[in-house]
Design a protein around this motif. Structure first.
Motif, PDB file in Angstrom:
ATOM      1  N   LEU A  43     -20.165 112.623 -44.852  1.00 26.35           N
ATOM      2  CA  LEU A  43     -19.475 113.899 -44.693  1.00 26.35           C
ATOM      3  C   LEU A  43     -18.022 113.734 -44.261  1.00 26.35           C
ATOM      4  N   ALA A  44     -17.662 112.593 -43.714  1.00 26.66           N
ATOM      5  CA  ALA A  44     -16.334 112.397 -43.133  1.00 26.66           C
ATOM      6  C   ALA A  44     -15.187 112.631 -44.118  1.00 26.66           C
ATOM      7  N   PRO A  45     -15.224 112.138 -45.358  1.00 31.76           N
ATOM      8  CA  PRO A  45     -14.078 112.380 -46.245  1.00 31.76           C
ATOM      9  C   PRO A  45     -13.797 113.862 -46.472  1.00 31.76           C
ATOM     10  N   GLY A  46     -14.825 114.650 -46.639  1.00 34.50           N
ATOM     11  CA  GLY A  46     -14.623 116.090 -46.813  1.00 34.50           C
ATOM     12  C   GLY A  46     -14.044 116.736 -45.568  1.00 34.50           C
ATOM     13  N   ASN A  47     -14.525 116.327 -44.405  1.00 41.71           N
ATOM     14  CA  ASN A  47     -14.003 116.874 -43.155  1.00 41.71           C
ATOM     15  C   ASN A  47     -12.534 116.519 -42.970  1.00 41.71           C
ATOM     16  N   LEU A  48     -12.178 115.291 -43.281  1.00 40.31           N
ATOM     17  CA  LEU A  48     -10.778 114.879 -43.152  1.00 40.31           C
ATOM     18  C   LEU A  48      -9.894 115.633 -44.135  1.00 40.31           C
ATOM     19  N   PHE A  49     -10.387 115.821 -45.350  1.00 37.94           N
ATOM     20  CA  PHE A  49      -9.622 116.565 -46.352  1.00 37.94           C
ATOM     21  C   PHE A  49      -9.355 117.987 -45.878  1.00 37.94           C
ATOM     22  N   ILE A  50     -10.387 118.646 -45.360  1.00 41.82           N
ATOM     23  CA  ILE A  50     -10.232 120.015 -44.865  1.00 41.82           C
ATOM     24  C   ILE A  50      -9.256 120.061 -43.696  1.00 41.82           C
ATOM     25  N   ALA A  51      -9.334 119.089 -42.787  1.00 43.79           N
ATOM     26  CA  ALA A  51      -8.427 119.073 -41.637  1.00 43.79           C
ATOM     27  C   ALA A  51      -6.974 118.960 -42.085  1.00 43.79           C
ATOM     28  N   PHE A  52      -6.702 118.117 -43.070  1.00 47.72           N
ATOM     29  CA  PHE A  52      -5.331 117.982 -43.550  1.00 47.72           C
ATOM     30  C   PHE A  52      -4.879 119.243 -44.284  1.00 47.72           C
ATOM     31  N   ILE A  53      -5.758 119.828 -45.061  1.00 49.17           N
ATOM     32  CA  ILE A  53      -5.397 121.034 -45.805  1.00 49.17           C
ATOM     33  C   ILE A  53      -5.107 122.186 -44.852  1.00 49.17           C
ATOM     34  N   VAL A  54      -5.946 122.374 -43.857  1.00 52.71           N
ATOM     35  CA  VAL A  54      -5.748 123.471 -42.908  1.00 52.71           C
ATOM     36  C   VAL A  54      -4.436 123.292 -42.162  1.00 52.71           C
ATOM     37  N   ALA A  55      -4.143 122.075 -41.721  1.00 50.59           N
ATOM     38  CA  ALA A  55      -2.888 121.835 -41.009  1.00 50.59           C
ATOM     39  C   ALA A  55      -1.691 122.144 -41.908  1.00 50.59           C
ATOM     40  N   GLY A  56      -1.765 121.732 -43.157  1.00 53.80           N
ATOM     41  CA  GLY A  56      -0.671 122.012 -44.079  1.00 53.80           C
ATOM     42  C   GLY A  56      -0.515 123.496 -44.377  1.00 53.80           C
ATOM     43  N   CYS A  57      -1.625 124.198 -44.532  1.00 55.87           N
ATOM     44  CA  CYS A  57      -1.566 125.631 -44.826  1.00 55.87           C
ATOM     45  C   CYS A  57      -1.030 126.417 -43.642  1.00 55.87           C
ATOM     46  N   LEU A  58      -1.434 126.045 -42.442  1.00 53.83           N
ATOM     47  CA  LEU A  58      -0.966 126.764 -41.265  1.00 53.83           C
ATOM     48  C   LEU A  58       0.491 126.463 -40.950  1.00 53.83           C
ATOM     49  N   SER A  59       0.955 125.277 -41.293  1.00 53.97           N
ATOM     50  CA  SER A  59       2.357 124.958 -41.036  1.00 53.97           C
ATOM     51  C   SER A  59       3.276 125.682 -42.011  1.00 53.97           C
ATOM     52  N   GLY A  60       2.732 126.162 -43.124  1.00 57.83           N
ATOM     53  CA  GLY A  60       3.521 126.906 -44.098  1.00 57.83           C
ATOM     54  C   GLY A  60       3.737 128.356 -43.722  1.00 57.83           C
ATOM     55  N   GLY A  61       3.162 128.782 -42.617  1.00 56.83           N
ATOM     56  CA  GLY A  61       3.326 130.167 -42.185  1.00 56.83           C
ATOM     57  C   GLY A  61       2.537 131.131 -43.056  1.00 56.83           C
ATOM     58  N   LEU A  62       2.988 132.365 -43.069  1.00 60.61           N
ATOM     59  CA  LEU A  62       2.295 133.414 -43.823  1.00 60.61           C
ATOM     60  C   LEU A  62       2.274 133.136 -45.330  1.00 60.61           C
ATOM     61  N   PRO A  63       3.375 132.669 -45.937  1.00 62.19           N
ATOM     62  CA  PRO A  63       3.294 132.369 -47.383  1.00 62.19           C
ATOM     63  C   PRO A  63       2.257 131.294 -47.708  1.00 62.19           C
ATOM     64  N   GLY A  64       2.170 130.261 -46.879  1.00 60.01           N
ATOM     65  CA  GLY A  64       1.177 129.211 -47.116  1.00 60.01           C
ATOM     66  C   GLY A  64      -0.240 129.721 -46.973  1.00 60.01           C
ATOM     67  N   LEU A  65      -0.462 130.552 -45.992  1.00 61.94           N
ATOM     68  CA  LEU A  65      -1.801 131.106 -45.765  1.00 61.94           C
ATOM     69  C   LEU A  65      -2.216 132.039 -46.901  1.00 61.94           C
ATOM     70  N   ILE A  66      -1.323 132.909 -47.314  1.00 62.60           N
ATOM     71  CA  ILE A  66      -1.647 133.833 -48.408  1.00 62.60           C
ATOM     72  C   ILE A  66      -1.829 133.066 -49.719  1.00 62.60           C
TER      73      ILE A  66
END
Length: 101
Positions: A43-66
């Motif tokens: 399960l670890a690769p999927g968890n790591l992928f999600i963690a990186f994606i979430v961090a990137g999406c949240l750092s993009g602010g509202l446009p990244g989240l939408i």
């Protein structure tokens, strides 16, 4: 730091990296296939992928989240990666353009 010390440091780091990889391989071959650790490692690769994606999406602010939400919804309905990417990028671009004017 002279060249000899630099080459020594590189050699020590290389040997350490190689030893860790070999140790991990030896440890992984000694695990049972149906144990808790084996299931967790699958399960670890999927968890790591999600963690990186979430961090990137949240750092993009509202446009990244939408853009991410639009891409997820588009992927759920169409099951087409390129459609989801296009819709997500378009939504992020539109949100950013509307927010800066």
């Amino acid at each position: 730091m002279d060249d000899l010390h630099l080459l020594g440091a590189i050699a020590v780091l290389g040997l350490t990296c190689y030893a860790m990889r070999v140790g991990g391989y030896v440890l992984a071959t000694s695990l049972r296939d149906d144990g808790f650790v084996a299931r967790f490692l699958r399960l670890a690769p999927g968890n790591l992928f999600i963690a990186f994606i979430v961090a990137g999406c949240l750092s993009g602010g509202l446009p990244g989240l939408i853009g991410t939400l639009v891409a997820l919804v588009t992927m759920a309905f169409t099951a087409r990666e390129w459609a989801a990417l296009g819709a997500g990028f378009g939504a992020a671009l539109a949100t950013a353009a509307l927010g800066t004017s």
